[in-house]
Design a protein around this motif. Structure first.
Motif, PDB file in Angstrom:
ATOM      1  N   GLY A  14       0.732  -1.214   0.013  1.00  0.00           N
ATOM      2  CA  GLY A  14      -0.105  -0.037  -0.003  1.00  0.00           C
ATOM      3  C   GLY A  14       0.881   1.173  -0.004  1.00  0.00           C
ATOM      4  O   GLY A  14       0.288   2.214   0.333  1.00  0.00           O
ATOM      5  N   ILE A  15       1.980   1.214  -0.632  1.00  0.00           N
ATOM      6  CA  ILE A  15       2.796   2.266  -0.672  1.00  0.00           C
ATOM      7  C   ILE A  15       2.410   3.497  -1.753  1.00  0.00           C
ATOM      8  O   ILE A  15       1.978   2.863  -2.891  1.00  0.00           O
ATOM      9  CB  ILE A  15       4.309   1.992  -1.004  1.00  0.00           C
ATOM     10  N   THR A  16       2.165   4.657  -1.362  1.00  0.00           N
ATOM     11  CA  THR A  16       1.469   5.762  -2.282  1.00  0.00           C
ATOM     12  C   THR A  16       2.326   6.854  -2.283  1.00  0.00           C
ATOM     13  O   THR A  16       2.107   7.881  -3.268  1.00  0.00           O
ATOM     14  CB  THR A  16       0.200   6.027  -1.832  1.00  0.00           C
TER      15      THR A  16
ATOM     16  N   GLU B 189      -1.170   5.568  -9.404  1.00  0.00           N
ATOM     17  CA  GLU B 189      -0.928   5.367 -10.959  1.00  0.00           C
ATOM     18  C   GLU B 189       0.454   4.717 -11.249  1.00  0.00           C
ATOM     19  O   GLU B 189       1.498   5.214 -10.460  1.00  0.00           O
ATOM     20  CB  GLU B 189      -1.075   6.741 -11.153  1.00  0.00           C
ATOM     21  N   PRO B 190       0.481   4.050 -12.257  1.00  0.00           N
ATOM     22  CA  PRO B 190       1.512   3.408 -12.489  1.00  0.00           C
ATOM     23  C   PRO B 190       2.892   4.263 -12.929  1.00  0.00           C
ATOM     24  O   PRO B 190       3.976   4.056 -12.608  1.00  0.00           O
ATOM     25  CB  PRO B 190       1.378   2.785 -13.976  1.00  0.00           C
ATOM     26  N   GLU B 191       2.360   5.464 -13.213  1.00  0.00           N
ATOM     27  CA  GLU B 191       3.682   6.469 -13.745  1.00  0.00           C
ATOM     28  C   GLU B 191       4.176   6.909 -12.141  1.00  0.00           C
ATOM     29  O   GLU B 191       5.599   7.198 -12.318  1.00  0.00           O
ATOM     30  CB  GLU B 191       2.910   7.841 -14.649  1.00  0.00           C
ATOM     31  N   LEU B 192       3.294   7.288 -11.526  1.00  0.00           N
ATOM     32  CA  LEU B 192       3.994   7.517  -9.955  1.00  0.00           C
ATOM     33  C   LEU B 192       4.884   6.583  -9.430  1.00  0.00           C
ATOM     34  O   LEU B 192       5.971   6.603  -9.034  1.00  0.00           O
ATOM     35  CB  LEU B 192       3.224   7.960  -8.943  1.00  0.00           C
TER      36      LEU B 192
ATOM     37  N   GLY C 104       7.214  -0.487 -13.877  1.00  0.00           N
ATOM     38  CA  GLY C 104       8.667  -0.804 -13.336  1.00  0.00           C
ATOM     39  C   GLY C 104       8.786  -1.554 -12.544  1.00  0.00           C
ATOM     40  O   GLY C 104       9.815  -1.815 -12.014  1.00  0.00           O
ATOM     41  N   VAL C 105       7.338  -2.447 -11.997  1.00  0.00           N
ATOM     42  CA  VAL C 105       7.819  -3.190 -10.977  1.00  0.00           C
ATOM     43  C   VAL C 105       8.347  -4.598 -11.360  1.00  0.00           C
ATOM     44  O   VAL C 105       8.505  -4.746 -12.506  1.00  0.00           O
ATOM     45  CB  VAL C 105       6.354  -3.576 -10.262  1.00  0.00           C
ATOM     46  N   GLY C 106       8.947  -5.408 -10.436  1.00  0.00           N
ATOM     47  CA  GLY C 106       9.671  -6.530 -10.657  1.00  0.00           C
ATOM     48  C   GLY C 106       8.977  -8.087 -10.364  1.00  0.00           C
ATOM     49  O   GLY C 106       9.332  -8.742 -10.866  1.00  0.00           O
ATOM     50  N   LEU C 107       7.936  -7.765  -9.545  1.00  0.00           N
ATOM     51  CA  LEU C 107       7.255  -9.045  -9.261  1.00  0.00           C
ATOM     52  C   LEU C 107       5.663  -8.682  -9.015  1.00  0.00           C
ATOM     53  O   LEU C 107       5.287  -7.515  -8.639  1.00  0.00           O
ATOM     54  CB  LEU C 107       7.774  -9.285  -7.766  1.00  0.00           C
ATOM     55  N   LEU C 108       4.932  -9.789  -9.402  1.00  0.00           N
ATOM     56  CA  LEU C 108       3.497  -9.244  -9.414  1.00  0.00           C
ATOM     57  C   LEU C 108       2.834 -10.452  -8.537  1.00  0.00           C
ATOM     58  O   LEU C 108       3.229 -11.392  -8.093  1.00  0.00           O
ATOM     59  CB  LEU C 108       2.816  -9.946 -10.763  1.00  0.00           C
ATOM     60  N   GLN C 109       1.980  -9.657  -7.802  1.00  0.00           N
ATOM     61  CA  GLN C 109       0.828 -10.367  -6.720  1.00  0.00           C
ATOM     62  C   GLN C 109      -0.533 -10.371  -7.189  1.00  0.00           C
ATOM     63  O   GLN C 109      -1.119  -9.367  -7.446  1.00  0.00           O
ATOM     64  CB  GLN C 109       1.198  -9.753  -5.373  1.00  0.00           C
ATOM     65  N   PHE C 110      -1.168 -11.701  -7.338  1.00  0.00           N
ATOM     66  CA  PHE C 110      -2.606 -11.760  -7.533  1.00  0.00           C
ATOM     67  C   PHE C 110      -3.297 -11.858  -6.421  1.00  0.00           C
ATOM     68  O   PHE C 110      -3.010 -12.858  -5.579  1.00  0.00           O
ATOM     69  CB  PHE C 110      -2.460 -12.860  -8.715  1.00  0.00           C
ATOM     70  N   HIS C 111      -4.178 -11.105  -6.189  1.00  0.00           N
ATOM     71  CA  HIS C 111      -4.959 -11.206  -5.088  1.00  0.00           C
ATOM     72  C   HIS C 111      -6.521 -11.106  -5.497  1.00  0.00           C
ATOM     73  O   HIS C 111      -7.266 -10.887  -4.348  1.00  0.00           O
ATOM     74  CB  HIS C 111      -4.739  -9.910  -4.249  1.00  0.00           C
ATOM     75  N   GLY C 112      -6.919 -11.795  -6.333  1.00  0.00           N
ATOM     76  CA  GLY C 112      -8.275 -11.858  -6.579  1.00  0.00           C
ATOM     77  C   GLY C 112      -8.658 -13.558  -7.095  1.00  0.00           C
ATOM     78  O   GLY C 112      -8.167 -14.402  -6.277  1.00  0.00           O
TER      79      GLY C 112
END
Length: 213
Positions: free
Chosen positions: A11-13, A42-45, A79-87
């Motif tokens: 939840g980093i914003t 937002e992905p750009e942030l 630009g993230v390196g790892l994906l987490q699926f939460h659905g």
């Protein structure tokens, strides 16, 4: 040999929270790409934040029930390196994000079936014991049950891991890592860094206890 327990703050914003979390010793930062979430970013942030982090910090994009093409597009933009699926993603959807590494999150409660883990060909599983809505009436999950799930892969635990009792949860579950969210927030997406420092101290004390056994 000491076994380090990995700590992910989700939840980093804000860039400041990202840098301060890393300074305190956090191993991974999570960014929420679920548009309905109060922690959506937002992905750009995220790309701006990620580009200024030390290279050995893991960055995680959190998704739930998005079409695969949008998951991949967002992850690349951010630009993230790892994906987490939460659905409710299927095993084939998760596998379709290759070459991105990924982990699958599971809500754990009275209907949780441990055999579901075996359907997902990943190295790491997140067990989420957070309670909300109707599920809040369920009894707390017994983290000792998570220890046996290490036969499926690395286990990360999440849910109500307050500084006062996260050590007990670690003693019981013996996890690979812990996932922290609202436990260190003053508001959704706004981190309480003093509280995060207390929590990290509790995690490291638990590490030393386990190493001394």
């Amino acid at each position: 040999m000491n076994r380090r327990i990995m700590v992910k703050v989700c939840g980093i914003t804000e860039e400041r929270d990202a840098h301060e979390s890393v300074h305190l010793g956090v191993d991974a930062l999570g960014f929420d790409f679920r548009e309905e979430s109060p922690r959506y970013v937002e992905p750009e942030l995220v790309r701006h934040i990620v580009s200024r982090l030390p290279v050995f910090v893991s960055t995680v994009g959190v998704f739930a029930d998005l079409p695969l093409i949008r998951v991949l597009e967002t992850a690349r933009r951010a630009g993230v390196g790892l994906l987490q699926f939460h659905g409710d993603e299927s095993p084939s959807t998760c596998a379709g994000v290759a070459p991105f590494p990924w982990l699958r999150a599971f809500r754990i409660g009275t209907e949780f079936d441990a055999d579901d883990l075996s359907r997902y060909a990943t190295t790491t599983y997140l067990l989420d014991a957070r309670r909300d809505g109707a599920s809040s009436a369920e009894p707390p999950f017994e983290w000792r049950r998570a220890r046996a799930l290490g036969t499926y892969g690395q286990i990360v635990i999440a849910g109500n891991l307050e500084p006062s009792h996260i050590g007990l949860a670690i003693d019981d579950a013996r996890p690979y890592g812990v996932d922290i969210l609202s436990e260190v927030e003053v508001a959704p997406g706004k981190k309480d860094l003093d509280r995060l420092e207390l929590l990290l101290d509790a995690v490291r004390r638990a590490e030393r206890r386990i190493s001394g056994e």
